[in-house]
Design a protein around this motif. Sequence first.
Motif, PDB file in Angstrom:
ATOM      1  N   UNK A   1      54.175  45.727  44.210  1.00 27.50           N
ATOM      2  CA  UNK A   1      54.000  44.288  43.957  1.00 27.50           C
ATOM      3  C   UNK A   1      52.867  44.051  42.969  1.00 27.50           C
ATOM      4  N   UNK A   2      51.748  44.744  43.159  1.00 25.74           N
ATOM      5  CA  UNK A   2      50.593  44.541  42.295  1.00 25.74           C
ATOM      6  C   UNK A   2      50.861  45.010  40.869  1.00 25.74           C
ATOM      7  N   UNK A   3      51.612  46.101  40.714  1.00 23.46           N
ATOM      8  CA  UNK A   3      51.898  46.625  39.385  1.00 23.46           C
ATOM      9  C   UNK A   3      52.831  45.715  38.590  1.00 23.46           C
ATOM     10  N   UNK A   4      53.701  44.996  39.301  1.00 22.79           N
ATOM     11  CA  UNK A   4      54.677  44.143  38.636  1.00 22.79           C
ATOM     12  C   UNK A   4      54.289  42.665  38.672  1.00 22.79           C
ATOM     13  N   UNK A   5      53.069  42.387  39.080  1.00 23.27           N
ATOM     14  CA  UNK A   5      52.617  41.006  39.173  1.00 23.27           C
ATOM     15  C   UNK A   5      52.237  40.471  37.790  1.00 23.27           C
ATOM     16  N   UNK A   6      52.685  39.266  37.441  1.00 20.70           N
ATOM     17  CA  UNK A   6      52.282  38.678  36.153  1.00 20.70           C
ATOM     18  C   UNK A   6      50.805  38.296  36.187  1.00 20.70           C
ATOM     19  N   UNK A   7      50.297  37.900  35.052  1.00 20.07           N
ATOM     20  CA  UNK A   7      48.889  37.524  34.956  1.00 20.07           C
ATOM     21  C   UNK A   7      48.654  36.223  35.723  1.00 20.07           C
ATOM     22  N   UNK A   8      48.036  36.340  36.888  1.00 20.32           N
ATOM     23  CA  UNK A   8      47.783  35.181  37.738  1.00 20.32           C
ATOM     24  C   UNK A   8      46.665  35.522  38.723  1.00 20.32           C
ATOM     25  N   UNK A   9      46.016  34.528  39.309  1.00 23.42           N
ATOM     26  CA  UNK A   9      44.968  34.817  40.282  1.00 23.42           C
ATOM     27  C   UNK A   9      45.517  35.585  41.480  1.00 23.42           C
ATOM     28  N   UNK A  10      44.729  36.502  41.980  1.00 20.76           N
ATOM     29  CA  UNK A  10      45.130  37.292  43.141  1.00 20.76           C
ATOM     30  C   UNK A  10      43.883  37.837  43.826  1.00 20.76           C
ATOM     31  N   UNK A  11      44.020  38.078  45.115  1.00 24.61           N
ATOM     32  CA  UNK A  11      42.947  38.689  45.883  1.00 24.61           C
ATOM     33  C   UNK A  11      43.490  39.986  46.463  1.00 24.61           C
ATOM     34  N   UNK A  12      43.246  41.123  45.807  1.00 20.77           N
ATOM     35  CA  UNK A  12      43.804  42.402  46.263  1.00 20.77           C
ATOM     36  C   UNK A  12      43.235  42.816  47.614  1.00 20.77           C
ATOM     37  N   UNK A  13      43.985  43.684  48.276  1.00 19.46           N
ATOM     38  CA  UNK A  13      43.485  44.272  49.512  1.00 19.46           C
ATOM     39  C   UNK A  13      42.552  45.423  49.124  1.00 19.46           C
ATOM     40  N   UNK A  14      41.263  45.227  49.317  1.00 14.47           N
ATOM     41  CA  UNK A  14      40.266  46.178  48.824  1.00 14.47           C
ATOM     42  C   UNK A  14      40.331  47.531  49.519  1.00 14.47           C
ATOM     43  N   UNK A  15      40.870  47.565  50.726  1.00 10.98           N
ATOM     44  CA  UNK A  15      40.938  48.834  51.453  1.00 10.98           C
ATOM     45  C   UNK A  15      41.692  49.913  50.694  1.00 10.98           C
ATOM     46  N   UNK A  16      42.733  49.517  49.961  1.00  5.78           N
ATOM     47  CA  UNK A  16      43.510  50.482  49.183  1.00  5.78           C
ATOM     48  C   UNK A  16      42.651  51.118  48.103  1.00  5.78           C
ATOM     49  N   UNK A  17      41.888  50.315  47.386  1.00  9.99           N
ATOM     50  CA  UNK A  17      41.106  50.817  46.249  1.00  9.99           C
ATOM     51  C   UNK A  17      39.869  51.594  46.715  1.00  9.99           C
ATOM     52  N   UNK A  18      39.307  51.181  47.828  1.00 10.28           N
ATOM     53  CA  UNK A  18      38.179  51.932  48.376  1.00 10.28           C
ATOM     54  C   UNK A  18      38.624  53.317  48.836  1.00 10.28           C
ATOM     55  N   UNK A  19      39.833  53.382  49.391  1.00 13.55           N
ATOM     56  CA  UNK A  19      40.387  54.682  49.792  1.00 13.55           C
ATOM     57  C   UNK A  19      40.649  55.552  48.573  1.00 13.55           C
ATOM     58  N   UNK A  20      41.187  54.948  47.511  1.00 14.52           N
ATOM     59  CA  UNK A  20      41.446  55.700  46.275  1.00 14.52           C
ATOM     60  C   UNK A  20      40.146  56.262  45.707  1.00 14.52           C
TER      61      UNK A  20
END
Length: 215
Positions: free
Chosen positions: A83-102
């Motif tokens: 979903x995040x990869x195919x999301x158009x340019x718009x405001x969003x609040x990502x789930x930070x847990x994914x990126x902290x794990x990465x």
Amino acid sequence: MCSPNNSKKKNKEVKLAETHPNQHVRQLNNFHTLMGFVVGFNSCSVARLRHTFADVDEQHTRLMKQAEEVMSPTGSYKSYRHIMQNMPSCPALPYLGVYLTDLTFIEDGNVNEVNGMINFEKRTLVHKTISLVQQHQQLSYPFPCVEPLHTFLAELPTLLEDHLYKLSLRREPRADALQPQAGAGAAAGRSVSASTLDSKKEKEKKKKKDKSSHK
């Protein structure tokens, strides 16, 4: 939801909690809060309320399942990442847990230097991960700060898990707490039988005594 008072009112609140917040935060691309709802509904204090959830109609239950599918950790959050990869340019609040794990895996799985030189491949991975979050920070939501709503949401009280579980038990007691214990019932039965037998013996003794006195 865990409160034992007013069952019909609480079931309505379950529908509201499942429908309105989940729908709105998903439409706003607020995945961090969406994960909060998923975790909350799957906590032991809430997930055990089977009778309460049985009163929620299928449409509302389906909305919750859709949120769980979006935020499922299966395949390293494959659905969410898609979903995040195919999301158009718009405001969003990502789930930070994914990126902290990465970032943790990048740090632990890659050395800082290779042959005495800086490992730029590692730094590139870190840059790409942080950039995924930063690109959504460039666009803000067009929401004004409304008081006292802003302060209310910022200062919401929290309850400890132990207290939540006690409320959950008041809402729906354990099944074994509602049924008489087999051991206690058997013991009570033995007690009644023993009392009846003793009473019969006493009556027989009294009859024999009366016959002896008449003789």
